[in-house]
Design an enzyme around this catalytic site. Sequence first.
Site, PDB file in Angstrom:
ATOM      1  N   ARG A  20       0.860  -1.185   0.000  1.00 33.91           N
ATOM      2  CA  ARG A  20       0.000   0.000   0.000  1.00 33.91           C
ATOM      3  C   ARG A  20       0.893   1.232   0.000  1.00 33.91           C
ATOM      4  NH1 ARG A  20      -2.117   3.698   3.728  1.00 33.91           N
ATOM      5  NH2 ARG A  20      -4.353   4.173   3.557  1.00 33.91           N
ATOM      6  N   SER A  58     -12.541  -3.993   1.907  1.00 35.22           N
ATOM      7  CA  SER A  58     -12.753  -3.147   3.079  1.00 35.22           C
ATOM      8  C   SER A  58     -14.250  -2.949   3.270  1.00 35.22           C
ATOM      9  CB  SER A  58     -12.076  -1.786   2.900  1.00 35.22           C
ATOM     10  OG  SER A  58     -10.676  -1.903   2.973  1.00 35.22           O
ATOM     11  N   LYS A  61      -4.525   6.331   9.031  1.00 34.61           N
ATOM     12  CA  LYS A  61      -5.794   6.672   8.404  1.00 34.61           C
ATOM     13  C   LYS A  61      -6.759   7.196   9.445  1.00 34.61           C
ATOM     14  CE  LYS A  61      -9.398   4.778   5.400  1.00 34.61           C
ATOM     15  NZ  LYS A  61      -9.849   3.606   4.610  1.00 34.61           N
TER      16      LYS A  61
END
Length: 215
Positions: A35, A104, A134
């Site tokens: 990521r 997700s 996040k």
Amino acid sequence: MRGLYIVTPDWDDTELLLESTEQALDAGAAMVQYRHKTAGWAQRVAQGAALLSLCRRYRRPLIINDHLSLCLTLGADGVHLGGADGALAHARAALGPGKIVGASCYGELALAREAERAGASYVALGGFYPSKVKQYSFRTEPDLVLEAKRALALPLVVIGGMTPANAQPLVARGADLVAAISSVYQASCVAAAVAGFDALFAAHTLAKRESGARV
């Protein structure tokens, strides 16, 4: 699927990224997700290819976050898609039945059910705790893991500010994998950080065995 699911940070230093990831794999991390939200295509290809080679050596799957095209280009083991990253059914059709497709689902069991119907290999729930990486506009309650475990036949990943201590009640409720970024990659000792998560799963397995023996 069970254990620690490490997710890479937005590091441009590929050598450091590989060194830390190898330490985590050597210590027992079960899966790796590449990521990097700010990298360009060329950097993603270079880092992804290097991580894939590393994961092949350790016989652990490499999952690509967001980018189905990168997964296909590299021949990686699968893709993880968020709510705005494309249709799960399309990813499943493009990758075929042998690859991993993660989804997700945030704090919504309905999304998890939809992901299962669309061919997801696992669903990720959370965030459960404040995250350094996040910012979540909501908080997922731990008992969602219990609900999802009863409703779904898929492995459950928990995300959001994970440490061995605060992941414990989620694993106790049935979480199969714990996804972590900062608590591994920013740890003073990566191997020790991984060992902490591994001990959590080992303790849970032992507790289940002992409980079964008493019954």
